[in-house]
Scaffold this active site. Structure first.
Site, PDB file in Angstrom:
ATOM      1  N   LEU A 518       0.924  -0.728  -0.234  1.00  0.00           N
ATOM      2  CA  LEU A 518      -0.221  -0.024   0.248  1.00  0.00           C
ATOM      3  C   LEU A 518       1.058   1.117   0.027  1.00  0.00           C
ATOM      4  O   LEU A 518       0.804   2.182  -0.735  1.00  0.00           O
ATOM      5  CB  LEU A 518      -0.956  -0.003   1.229  1.00  0.00           C
ATOM      6  CG  LEU A 518      -1.947  -0.803   0.748  1.00  0.00           C
ATOM      7  CD1 LEU A 518      -2.777  -1.286   2.283  1.00  0.00           C
ATOM      8  CD2 LEU A 518      -2.973  -0.869   0.099  1.00  0.00           C
ATOM      9  N   GLY A 519       1.899   1.173   0.385  1.00  0.00           N
ATOM     10  CA  GLY A 519       2.601   2.054   0.523  1.00  0.00           C
ATOM     11  C   GLY A 519       4.544   2.035   1.420  1.00  0.00           C
ATOM     12  O   GLY A 519       3.760   0.826   2.488  1.00  0.00           O
ATOM     13  N   ARG A 520       4.962   2.631   1.171  1.00  0.00           N
ATOM     14  CA  ARG A 520       6.539   2.915   2.194  1.00  0.00           C
ATOM     15  C   ARG A 520       6.565   4.371   2.661  1.00  0.00           C
ATOM     16  O   ARG A 520       6.233   5.045   2.002  1.00  0.00           O
ATOM     17  CB  ARG A 520       7.636   1.935   1.539  1.00  0.00           C
ATOM     18  CG  ARG A 520       7.042   2.986   0.511  1.00  0.00           C
ATOM     19  CD  ARG A 520       9.020   1.825   0.031  1.00  0.00           C
ATOM     20  NE  ARG A 520       8.515   0.719  -0.677  1.00  0.00           N
ATOM     21  CZ  ARG A 520       9.819  -0.416  -0.593  1.00  0.00           C
ATOM     22  NH1 ARG A 520      11.076  -0.599   0.231  1.00  0.00           N
ATOM     23  NH2 ARG A 520       9.269  -1.196  -0.986  1.00  0.00           N
ATOM     24  N   GLY A 521       7.199   4.299   3.962  1.00  0.00           N
ATOM     25  CA  GLY A 521       7.547   5.433   4.563  1.00  0.00           C
ATOM     26  C   GLY A 521       8.856   4.727   5.518  1.00  0.00           C
ATOM     27  O   GLY A 521       9.708   4.026   5.244  1.00  0.00           O
ATOM     28  N   SER A 523       9.391   4.603   8.539  1.00  0.00           N
ATOM     29  CA  SER A 523       9.662   3.873   8.983  1.00  0.00           C
ATOM     30  C   SER A 523       9.395   2.628   8.977  1.00  0.00           C
ATOM     31  O   SER A 523       9.516   1.103   9.994  1.00  0.00           O
ATOM     32  CB  SER A 523       8.546   3.817  10.554  1.00  0.00           C
ATOM     33  OG  SER A 523       7.382   4.001   9.844  1.00  0.00           O
ATOM     34  N   GLY A 524       9.026   1.829   7.582  1.00  0.00           N
ATOM     35  CA  GLY A 524       8.811   0.528   7.252  1.00  0.00           C
ATOM     36  C   GLY A 524       7.235   0.619   5.594  1.00  0.00           C
ATOM     37  O   GLY A 524       7.042   1.481   5.487  1.00  0.00           O
ATOM     38  N   VAL A 526       4.259  -1.332   4.111  1.00  0.00           N
ATOM     39  CA  VAL A 526       3.048  -1.470   4.238  1.00  0.00           C
ATOM     40  C   VAL A 526       1.914  -2.068   3.399  1.00  0.00           C
ATOM     41  O   VAL A 526       2.040  -1.991   2.457  1.00  0.00           O
ATOM     42  CB  VAL A 526       2.060  -0.350   4.645  1.00  0.00           C
ATOM     43  CG1 VAL A 526       0.415  -0.247   5.256  1.00  0.00           C
ATOM     44  CG2 VAL A 526       2.650   0.923   6.056  1.00  0.00           C
ATOM     45  N   LYS A 540       1.550  -3.016   8.859  1.00  0.00           N
ATOM     46  CA  LYS A 540       3.388  -2.405   8.437  1.00  0.00           C
ATOM     47  C   LYS A 540       3.694  -3.258   9.021  1.00  0.00           C
ATOM     48  O   LYS A 540       3.873  -4.232  10.230  1.00  0.00           O
ATOM     49  CB  LYS A 540       2.895  -1.133   9.887  1.00  0.00           C
ATOM     50  CG  LYS A 540       4.283  -0.168   9.167  1.00  0.00           C
ATOM     51  CD  LYS A 540       3.834   1.319   9.253  1.00  0.00           C
ATOM     52  CE  LYS A 540       4.609   2.405   8.840  1.00  0.00           C
ATOM     53  NZ  LYS A 540       4.403   3.148   9.216  1.00  0.00           N
ATOM     54  N   ASP A 633       5.102  13.625  13.297  1.00  0.00           N
ATOM     55  CA  ASP A 633       5.393  12.708  12.280  1.00  0.00           C
ATOM     56  C   ASP A 633       3.968  13.582  11.598  1.00  0.00           C
ATOM     57  O   ASP A 633       2.751  12.919  10.899  1.00  0.00           O
ATOM     58  CB  ASP A 633       5.414  11.748  11.966  1.00  0.00           C
ATOM     59  CG  ASP A 633       6.946  11.629  10.029  1.00  0.00           C
ATOM     60  OD1 ASP A 633       6.535  13.103   9.768  1.00  0.00           O
ATOM     61  OD2 ASP A 633       6.664  10.557   9.726  1.00  0.00           O
TER      62      ASP A 633
END
Ligand SMILES: *[C@@H]1O[C@H](CO)[C@@H](O)[C@H](O)[C@H]1NC(C)=O
Ligand SMILES: *[C@@H]1O[C@H](CO)[C@@H](O)[C@H](O)[C@H]1NC(C)=O
Ligand SMILES: *[C@@H]1O[C@H](CO)[C@@H](O)[C@H](O)[C@H]1NC(C)=O
Ligand SMILES: *[C@@H]1O[C@H](CO)[C@@H](O)[C@H](O)[C@H]1NC(C)=O
Ligand SMILES: *[C@@H]1O[C@H](CO)[C@@H](O)[C@H](O)[C@H]1NC(C)=O
Length: 810
Positions: A518-521, A523-524, A526, A540, A633
């Site tokens: 679904l996405g990544r940021g 912290s990890g 998803v 996550k 954040d």
């Protein structure tokens, strides 16, 4: 008879014995060393160690009063010139203080009460005796004469010939003439292998030698030799590994010299006149002493009359005439709302640093003044004519002021017209940014605006206090009546027992082996998944292995208990071996950024609701949940939207998970996203909930404007003004100028005027408050919620006049 013949011999022997004893007595007065187990006492003036050639003496030294220092000084200078001090910061008492070379090999300085004030790091060594060498070096030697400790390795403010200056040496000036305590100026090798003079004052710090205007090469230095060694030899020549070198004006051997970092920020080489016992300067680092930074403090100006002297410019007065480090304070109150300003010229004067903007070429002094007027932060501008035209620098702070006839320009101070100044030239200012037709409005509007801002502050404060009271008493009431409340309205539902631990196999199955990302940021990553009970989830996978199993469990279950309709719900977690996964409810629509910065943008009603609901979620985290949580954040990417465009804040509590990396070190890692981060992250200040308030401010201003303000403008690399700073500046100017249509100018044009003026005004004002640099000026999330709740939508557009009347009558 036999006896008689021996009589003269006996007498001679006696004489020899007596004279030997006398000689012994005399030599014991001049002591060259201190044996292990003995000590020097502060009360005995003759308890001194002298170097074999008599050049240096070491012992207790007093400069008036009852303060004593253990020091080394030149024996033959008339006024005792101290070259080294053991206890710079902590003088000892004139009674009972002692310097001892203890039986365990350590040299200690003790005060009257026996407290150790200073010590050498030679515990449990073979240190046998302390000796003062002819070079002025106090050394601790073992029985074989090997040096275990030496004062040369720990210089104070003076370097002596043959004392090697290394990368760990630092000469630090005394705070003032006659004092021994450390001050603000130092001489050292920087990380770039170059020797520097550095000012580290209470307000600012800067390198001022070699010339900061020139590069390494222009200063005839090199940074290629990393040995970082320098030495002054017996003939008065100094040579450093960065190629810096000089010779004394009286170069040659046989002269006693010292290189001293003086309290006035200048580094000087002194030579001793052995017949008069006085010192003369044989080399100076800065022939123009006013080029030393920090000399006259903030706003102060250094002038040559003929020696350096500090003074204050017109409109300013000395903060403390006995201490120029305190500089000058303005005799007026500086606000951004004062339009009646003038510029007062001070000839041949300039302030170093703190340039806001710089332009040169065909720029006139008036145009330079306009630049300064256009920027509220500008306190003055520097202007000079050069061969190729004018040079104009606007200044945000006034430090390191110098007045010298050789400077071909002037500083123009921005002062209110009410300040009397009898200087040469006065330029009258008019705000360059505002239309001239707005001139009459200006006279009246600033006061009204000021009233409103003050009003908003006190209102926010009052609401905060009242709300805190209501919450506290409300909870108390609920708890007292019913024990733990079963339901609380408006999203504050009680913890349900759905939170649980998952196995890695379960998660693997649910996410179909981590198939849909679904996405990544930061912290990890998803992934999307479906649990066995058919609930859709977002999983996550934490990229950093945050912490041990137990702490992770404890922390995650705290987050799992948090339940608020505007916070993404955590349903569980998985912790197996190296795997750390968090299981969240799945939110249908994507994040706010996808509905704000794209063509698929939200209408006003949804935007305002998102602002209000997000504020509620954050207020809950900050003030109401069991363990207060700072998000760290907040940004549009972390505001997820459900089917009805209700926002849900994601990723809260993660700052807390990652923060436990080291034992008890709070927030060692910077979190957050550039552009949304409060200035205190960069300033190394403690992190409080106000960092979230700042980020929230950026987000709501972005919601009003419909574009990213968190980008950094790159067009002026030197200036680094962010989009946000510029936006805030422009809005403030527009408000000041009393433009009727300022709100319409800044609200997202894609809305086509379909928005509530009242609510937009509230959002802008709250936004500006939230992004204040000074975090104490930012409101709390509680008061933000309250202000947003007060702001009713309305279709009719009110005129600015009506708005003001309405506010004044409040
Ligand atoms: C004392 O400290 C200095 C520098 O920290 C070190 O080089 C030296 O070896 C130490 N001496 C002893 C005896 O521990
Ligand atoms: C420091 O003060 C002494 C008197 O206390 C004075 O004689 C001396 O000139 C002063 N030094 C400087 C550099 O001002
Ligand atoms: C670095 O400087 C030291 C001291 O001046 C000198 O002895 C040495 O030769 C220099 N090294 C190089 C590589 O130039
Ligand atoms: C040293 O001082 C004496 C007496 O004040 C003076 O006559 C002499 O010229 C001085 N010497 C130097 C080298 O300055
Ligand atoms: C600096 O001044 C120029 C005009 O000379 C202006 O265009 C520019 O925006 C200014 N930069 C900043 C950061 O204020």
């Amino acid at each position: 008879m036999r006896n008689r013949t021996h009589e003269p011999y006996r007498f001679l022997l006696l004489l020899l014995l007596i004279s030997f004893f006398l000689i012994n007595l005399a030599t014991s007065e001049i002591q060259n060393d201190l044996e292990r187990g003995s000590s020097l006492s502060v009360e005995d003036d003759s308890d001194l160690i002298t170097s074999p050639d008599g050049s240096f003496t070491c012992g207790f030294h007093n400069a008036g009063g009852n303060d004593y220092w253990f020091s080394i000084w030149f024996t033959s200078s008339t006024d005792r010139t101290v070259v080294w001090t053991a206890n710079r910061e902590r003088p000892v008492n004139g009674k009972g203080s002692k310097l001892s070379l203890r039986r365990n090999g350590i040299m200690v300085l003790t005060d009257f009460d026996g407290k150790v004030v200073w010590e050498s790091n030679t515990t449990s060594t073979e240190a046998h005796r302390a000796e003062l060498l002819n070079t002025g070096n106090l050394v601790l030697k073992d029985i074989h004469g090997m040096i275990l400790w030496q004062s040369f390795a720990y210089p104070t403010d003076t370097l002596l010939p043959n004392q090697v200056f290394t990368k760990s040496s630092r000469l630090i000036a005394a705070i003032r003439n006659g004092s021994y305590a450390t001050g603000y100026y130092s001489f050292y090798f920087d990380n770039n292998n170059a020797m520097r003079l550095f000012y580290d004052g209470p307000e600012i710090s800067s390198i001022y030698w070699p010339s900061p205007d020139l590069d390494m090469y222009q200063n005839s230095r090199t940074n290629y030799n990393s040995s970082r060694i320098a030495v002054l030899d017996d003939t008065g020549r100094f040579l450093s590994s960065d190629q810096f070198q000089f010779s004394a004006s009286d170069v040659g051997s046989g002269v006693k010299r010292r290189l001293t970092m003086d309290y006035d920020g200048n580094l000087r080489l002194y030579s001793l006149n052995s017949s008069s016992g006085s010192w003369s300067v044989s080399w100076t680092a800065l022939p123009q002493p006013c080029n030393v930074h920090g000399l006259c403090g903030r706003n102060g100006i250094c002038t040559y009359t003929p020696g350096p002297k500090c003074s204050c410019p017109p409109g300013y007065e000395a903060s403390d005439p006995s201490d120029w480090n305190q500089g000058c304070r303005p005799t007026f109150i500086r606000t951004c709302l004062d339009f009646q300003v003038k510029f007062v010229e001070v000839l041949h004067t300039d302030y170093y640093g703190f340039d806001l903007n710089f332009s040169y070429g065909a720029i006139s002094v008036e145009a330079c003044g306009d630049l300064c007027l256009g920027d509220c932060r500008c306190e003055a501008f520097s202007y000079r004519i050069t061969g190729s035209g004018g040079r104009c620098y606007t200044k945000s702070a006034l430090f390191n002021g110098v007045q010298t006839l050789s400077f071909p320009g002037s500083i123009f101070l921005k002062l209110p017209t009410t300040v009397e100044a009898s200087e040469t030239r006065v330029l009258l200012g008019s705000n360059a940014v505002c239309e001239s037709s707005a001139a009459e409005v200006l006279l009246g509007s600033p006061t009204i605006r000021r009233v409103r801002w003050v009003y908003l502050y006190s209102f926010a404060l009052a609401i905060g206090v009242i709300e805190a009271f209501v919450i506290v008493s409300g909870w108390w009431f609920l708890f007292r009546k019913h024990g733990v409340p079963s339901t609380v309205e408006d999203g504050y539902r009680m913890i349900s027992s759905q939170f649980r631990r998952f196995t890695y196999a379960e998660i693997k199955k649910a996410t179909n082996n981590f198939k849909v990302e679904l996405g990544r940021g930061g912290s990890g990553v998803v992934y999307k998944g479906v649990l066995a009970d058919e609930r859709a989830v977002a999983v996550k996978r934490l990229s950093d292995l945050f912490q041990g199993e137990q702490e992770f469990w404890a922390e995650v279950s705290t987050i799992g208990k948090i339940n608020h309709m505007n916070l993404v719900r955590m349903w569980g977690f998985c912790s197996e071996g190296r795997h750390r996964l968090l299981v969240y409810e799945y939110i249908e629509k994507s994040s706010l950024d996808k509905h704000l910065f794209t063509s698929n943008f939200l209408g006003w009603k949804e935007r305002f609701n998102i602002a209000l609901r997000t504020a509620k979620g954050l207020a809950y985290l900050h003030h109401e949940c069991l363990e207060w949580i700072i998000h760290c954040d907040v940004k549009p990417e972390n505001l997820l939207l459900d089917g009805e465009f209700e926002p849900k804040i994601a990723d809260f509590g993660l700052a807390k998970l990652s923060q436990r990396g080291g034992p008890d070190i709070e927030f060692t890692r910077i979190r957050g996203t550039k552009g949304y981060m409060a200035p205190e992250w960069a300033l190394n200040l403690p992190i409080t909930a106000k960092v979230d308030v700042y980020s929230f401010g950026v987000v709501i201003l972005e919601m009003v404007k419909g574009i990213r303000l968190s980008n950094w403008a790159v067009e002026d690399a030197e200036q680094q003004e962010s989009e946000l700073t510029r936006f805030v500046r422009i809005v403030k100017i527009k408000i000041q100028c009393g433009e009727d249509s300022w709100l319409e100018d800044i609200v997202d044009p894609r809305l086509d005027g379909k928005f509530s003026r009242n609510q937009a005004l509230t959002l802008v004002e709250i936004g500006l408050f939230c992004v204040e640099e000074d975090r104490s000026k930012r409101p709390t999330m509680d008061s933000v919620v309250q202000l947003l709740l007060e702001s009713e939508p309305e279709s009719e557009i009110r005129s600015p006049n009506k708005l003001r009347l309405h506010l004044r009558s409040d």
